[in-house]
Design a protein around this motif. Sequence first.
Motif: not given
Length: 327
Positions: A13-34
């Motif tokens: 769960l910890y590893i999944g949460g860590t990788i998920g946080a990275i993908l959350f950072g990408l979604s922040n970039v996506q939202a900012f660009l939009y």
Amino acid sequence: MSQIDLNSTFGALYIGGTIGAILFGLSNVQAFLYFQSRKGSGFTFYKLAVSWLWLLDVLHVCLVNHLIYYYLITNYANPPALLEMVWSFKALIIVDVFIVYSVHSLYIQRIWIISKGRTRILPVFMTVIIVLASGKCIGFVLAWAVFKSHLFSDLSKIRWSIYLSLSAMTLIDFLIASSLCYLLISSRTGFTKTDITLRTLVRDIINTGCLTSMCSMACIITDAAMPNNFVFLGIEFLLSKLYVNSYMALLNARHYLGSDGSPHSSQNRPPHVYRPDVQVNISHELQDRSPRTSKMDRFQMSDTALEHPTYYSPAVTGYAHSTAVVV
């Protein structure tokens, strides 16, 4: 008391949460660009959709972090507490349902837009499938089963609902990708550059549809092969992130794809003005207002124009270009 091995349980769960946080950072970039590229377009449905998905993504990250903190920090050296489901775990399932259902609904809206002026059988069929499969299988069945459970050992009793939900998600992903590919292929104009762009978009739709489907299948396989650990839950943490990134990348795709199917260069592009009554970058050969021109124009509009029922848009291409963003 023997020491409990947390590597394949809460460690997963910890590893999944860590990788998920990275993908959350990408979604922040996506939202900012939009929002940055549409800051002059006013309030639109798509801005509301991006905001809604971003808020759900934020809530998802908060619940994952609370879950991990509760088990690994608050209840450190308290083995009995590791057996019980914390409230944030149950709430996490609800947020996952909302994210998947929202993204599927937004893709259905794209199918309705592309099929405008054609047969309504396909969008009606897909709408019924989404409402029945997502609403009943993914939503009510899984949420009801999880909220009745109190211990992690109870997951073995509701494994059928997990398989049903993930299988329904995989089926819907396949149907959406297939529908969008069919609509795009049938929209070929005869212009070489436009047809190359369509082939590129179809390829990316297939790749991205496979991405979310493979993640769902990985959850099913790991749960079936390793029922006594939480590896499948760690993978499931990533699934909602892939859906959010997929749709946001769809909205941003037209800014990175040229008419020849190659990525745009921001240095070589003139400033873009988002006005639904103006079309830009129309070649000289399309000025004669021929029937081929009107079919070509649907791939030259911004997604803002989709709010006007008489227009088509290139941004209605499903999962386009999300693979390059989320992988």
